[in-house]
Design a protein around this motif. Sequence first.
Motif, PDB file in Angstrom:
ATOM      1  N   LEU A   1     -14.132   2.072   1.590  1.00 56.06           N
ATOM      2  CA  LEU A   1     -12.948   2.760   2.100  1.00 56.06           C
ATOM      3  C   LEU A   1     -11.955   1.775   2.696  1.00 56.06           C
ATOM      4  O   LEU A   1     -10.736   1.972   2.584  1.00 56.06           O
ATOM      5  CB  LEU A   1     -13.359   3.809   3.136  1.00 56.06           C
ATOM      6  N   ILE A   2     -12.456   0.711   3.318  1.00 54.69           N
ATOM      7  CA  ILE A   2     -11.560  -0.337   3.821  1.00 54.69           C
ATOM      8  C   ILE A   2     -10.799  -0.965   2.662  1.00 54.69           C
ATOM      9  O   ILE A   2      -9.579  -1.173   2.731  1.00 54.69           O
ATOM     10  CB  ILE A   2     -12.356  -1.406   4.599  1.00 54.69           C
ATOM     11  N   ASP A   3     -11.496  -1.273   1.564  1.00 55.79           N
ATOM     12  CA  ASP A   3     -10.837  -1.858   0.397  1.00 55.79           C
ATOM     13  C   ASP A   3      -9.793  -0.905  -0.182  1.00 55.79           C
ATOM     14  O   ASP A   3      -8.710  -1.320  -0.599  1.00 55.79           O
ATOM     15  CB  ASP A   3     -11.870  -2.206  -0.684  1.00 55.79           C
ATOM     16  N   ALA A   4     -10.131   0.399  -0.215  1.00 55.36           N
ATOM     17  CA  ALA A   4      -9.209   1.380  -0.786  1.00 55.36           C
ATOM     18  C   ALA A   4      -7.954   1.536   0.062  1.00 55.36           C
ATOM     19  O   ALA A   4      -6.847   1.689  -0.464  1.00 55.36           O
ATOM     20  CB  ALA A   4      -9.913   2.736  -0.931  1.00 55.36           C
ATOM     21  N   ALA A   5      -8.118   1.489   1.388  1.00 60.53           N
ATOM     22  CA  ALA A   5      -6.994   1.752   2.281  1.00 60.53           C
ATOM     23  C   ALA A   5      -6.234   0.504   2.691  1.00 60.53           C
ATOM     24  O   ALA A   5      -5.038   0.565   2.964  1.00 60.53           O
ATOM     25  CB  ALA A   5      -7.487   2.479   3.538  1.00 60.53           C
ATOM     26  N   TYR A   6      -6.931  -0.634   2.739  1.00 61.45           N
ATOM     27  CA  TYR A   6      -6.300  -1.852   3.238  1.00 61.45           C
ATOM     28  C   TYR A   6      -6.203  -2.969   2.207  1.00 61.45           C
ATOM     29  O   TYR A   6      -5.412  -3.888   2.363  1.00 61.45           O
ATOM     30  CB  TYR A   6      -7.089  -2.390   4.451  1.00 61.45           C
ATOM     31  N   GLY A   7      -7.042  -2.926   1.181  1.00 64.05           N
ATOM     32  CA  GLY A   7      -7.077  -4.025   0.222  1.00 64.05           C
ATOM     33  C   GLY A   7      -8.147  -5.028   0.607  1.00 64.05           C
ATOM     34  O   GLY A   7      -8.513  -5.164   1.778  1.00 64.05           O
ATOM     35  N   GLU A   8      -8.653  -5.739  -0.362  1.00 67.92           N
ATOM     36  CA  GLU A   8      -9.772  -6.644  -0.137  1.00 67.92           C
ATOM     37  C   GLU A   8      -9.405  -7.843   0.724  1.00 67.92           C
ATOM     38  O   GLU A   8     -10.274  -8.491   1.307  1.00 67.92           O
ATOM     39  CB  GLU A   8     -10.331  -7.131  -1.483  1.00 67.92           C
ATOM     40  N   ALA A   9      -8.112  -8.171   0.829  1.00 67.07           N
ATOM     41  CA  ALA A   9      -7.706  -9.366   1.573  1.00 67.07           C
ATOM     42  C   ALA A   9      -7.603  -9.121   3.077  1.00 67.07           C
ATOM     43  O   ALA A   9      -7.423 -10.059   3.843  1.00 67.07           O
ATOM     44  CB  ALA A   9      -6.364  -9.875   1.054  1.00 67.07           C
ATOM     45  N   ILE A  10      -7.720  -7.863   3.509  1.00 68.64           N
ATOM     46  CA  ILE A  10      -7.545  -7.527   4.911  1.00 68.64           C
ATOM     47  C   ILE A  10      -8.891  -7.169   5.531  1.00 68.64           C
ATOM     48  O   ILE A  10      -9.644  -6.371   4.978  1.00 68.64           O
ATOM     49  CB  ILE A  10      -6.569  -6.346   5.071  1.00 68.64           C
ATOM     50  N   TYR A  11      -9.172  -7.754   6.701  1.00 67.90           N
ATOM     51  CA  TYR A  11     -10.397  -7.407   7.418  1.00 67.90           C
ATOM     52  C   TYR A  11     -10.069  -6.478   8.573  1.00 67.90           C
ATOM     53  O   TYR A  11      -9.176  -6.750   9.366  1.00 67.90           O
ATOM     54  CB  TYR A  11     -11.090  -8.647   7.985  1.00 67.90           C
ATOM     55  N   VAL A  12     -10.779  -5.354   8.641  1.00 63.62           N
ATOM     56  CA  VAL A  12     -10.699  -4.475   9.797  1.00 63.62           C
ATOM     57  C   VAL A  12     -12.112  -4.042  10.156  1.00 63.62           C
ATOM     58  O   VAL A  12     -13.027  -4.064   9.326  1.00 63.62           O
ATOM     59  CB  VAL A  12      -9.826  -3.219   9.528  1.00 63.62           C
ATOM     60  N   ASP A  13     -12.305  -3.640  11.395  1.00 65.92           N
ATOM     61  CA  ASP A  13     -13.600  -3.209  11.882  1.00 65.92           C
ATOM     62  C   ASP A  13     -13.982  -1.860  11.281  1.00 65.92           C
ATOM     63  O   ASP A  13     -13.121  -1.028  10.982  1.00 65.92           O
ATOM     64  CB  ASP A  13     -13.555  -3.110  13.414  1.00 65.92           C
ATOM     65  N   ASP A  14     -15.309  -1.637  11.103  1.00 66.55           N
ATOM     66  CA  ASP A  14     -15.778  -0.356  10.567  1.00 66.55           C
ATOM     67  C   ASP A  14     -15.271   0.822  11.379  1.00 66.55           C
ATOM     68  O   ASP A  14     -14.997   1.896  10.832  1.00 66.55           O
ATOM     69  CB  ASP A  14     -17.314  -0.317  10.559  1.00 66.55           C
ATOM     70  N   ARG A  15     -15.166   0.634  12.693  1.00 65.90           N
ATOM     71  CA  ARG A  15     -14.734   1.739  13.549  1.00 65.90           C
ATOM     72  C   ARG A  15     -13.306   2.162  13.255  1.00 65.90           C
ATOM     73  O   ARG A  15     -12.896   3.282  13.588  1.00 65.90           O
ATOM     74  CB  ARG A  15     -14.890   1.349  15.017  1.00 65.90           C
TER      75      ARG A  15
ATOM     76  N   ARG B   1       0.834  -1.201   0.000  1.00 67.92           N
ATOM     77  CA  ARG B   1       0.000   0.000   0.000  1.00 67.92           C
ATOM     78  C   ARG B   1       0.869   1.250   0.000  1.00 67.92           C
ATOM     79  O   ARG B   1       0.576   2.224  -0.696  1.00 67.92           O
ATOM     80  CB  ARG B   1      -0.917   0.003   1.229  1.00 67.92           C
ATOM     81  N   ASN B   2       1.919   1.224   0.787  1.00 63.35           N
ATOM     82  CA  ASN B   2       2.809   2.373   0.858  1.00 63.35           C
ATOM     83  C   ASN B   2       3.467   2.630  -0.494  1.00 63.35           C
ATOM     84  O   ASN B   2       3.552   3.771  -0.963  1.00 63.35           O
ATOM     85  CB  ASN B   2       3.879   2.134   1.925  1.00 63.35           C
ATOM     86  N   GLU B   3       3.912   1.553  -1.145  1.00 65.21           N
ATOM     87  CA  GLU B   3       4.533   1.691  -2.464  1.00 65.21           C
ATOM     88  C   GLU B   3       3.520   2.175  -3.491  1.00 65.21           C
ATOM     89  O   GLU B   3       3.818   3.049  -4.317  1.00 65.21           O
ATOM     90  CB  GLU B   3       5.122   0.354  -2.897  1.00 65.21           C
ATOM     91  N   ALA B   4       2.302   1.615  -3.431  1.00 64.48           N
ATOM     92  CA  ALA B   4       1.284   1.991  -4.401  1.00 64.48           C
ATOM     93  C   ALA B   4       0.866   3.443  -4.244  1.00 64.48           C
ATOM     94  O   ALA B   4       0.586   4.138  -5.222  1.00 64.48           O
ATOM     95  CB  ALA B   4       0.058   1.084  -4.253  1.00 64.48           C
ATOM     96  N   SER B   5       0.834   3.928  -2.990  1.00 66.95           N
ATOM     97  CA  SER B   5       0.415   5.309  -2.758  1.00 66.95           C
ATOM     98  C   SER B   5       1.423   6.299  -3.310  1.00 66.95           C
ATOM     99  O   SER B   5       1.094   7.455  -3.573  1.00 66.95           O
ATOM    100  CB  SER B   5       0.205   5.564  -1.266  1.00 66.95           C
ATOM    101  N   ARG B   6       2.669   5.849  -3.500  1.00 65.96           N
ATOM    102  CA  ARG B   6       3.705   6.714  -4.045  1.00 65.96           C
ATOM    103  C   ARG B   6       3.790   6.623  -5.566  1.00 65.96           C
ATOM    104  O   ARG B   6       4.474   7.422  -6.196  1.00 65.96           O
ATOM    105  CB  ARG B   6       5.062   6.377  -3.422  1.00 65.96           C
TER     106      ARG B   6
END
Length: 233
Positions: free
Chosen positions: A183-197, A119-124
Amino acid sequence: MPATIALVDDDRNILTSVSMTLEQEGFQVRTYTDGESALQGLLSRPADLAVLDIKMPRMDGMELLQRLRQRSSMPVIFLTSKDEELDQLMGLRLGADDYITKPFSQRLLLERIRALLRRNEASRAEGSGAPPSGVITRGDLTLDETKHTCLWKGQPVQLTVTEFLLVKALAQRPGMVKNRDQLIDAAYGEAIYVDDRTIDSHVKRVRKKFRSVDDDFSMIETLYGIGYRYKEA
């Protein structure tokens, strides 16, 4: 050049075992057993990513993260216990990009590290929908993907990689609502699960950063029960 990972934990068994795993996968690893030595080391020799424990001597992970964020947007993963939900939320508000609960799988940690580095590389890098220069301009907002910089009314706003990707996802389509899953998909990718909060905590921190340079900043709107959108100019 292999990425350098900083491990900060007062449990030497964790440092030894995780270091061995990461080195076997080709990473360079630097270890610290307390927050104070980690702060000195990371400010003088920045790493590509840091994994921080919360409970440590001489400076806990919360204070370490807070002081790092004054100088660095380096990606950070927090290690927390399962019963430390408030610590998880506080860590995200202070600028952590991700968190993993103890006890944890080393393979899971490895995948989270790889995902965050990607993600860091892609954002650059230049986005597929961005102009050739890699710059996105929306009114007073300027995002430079190649330099990973954000300007608001010409003033720099220091964003972590997660925050940068969230702002980019919203600013690319002004007026369009993005729900939390998008927004979770955009920031973390579809393979990562994080809570809505987690997203809510990141958005609050992004607003705070913009308001530190402009008290009247209000471009990121909340649509309760739906998600967020970037105002149309």
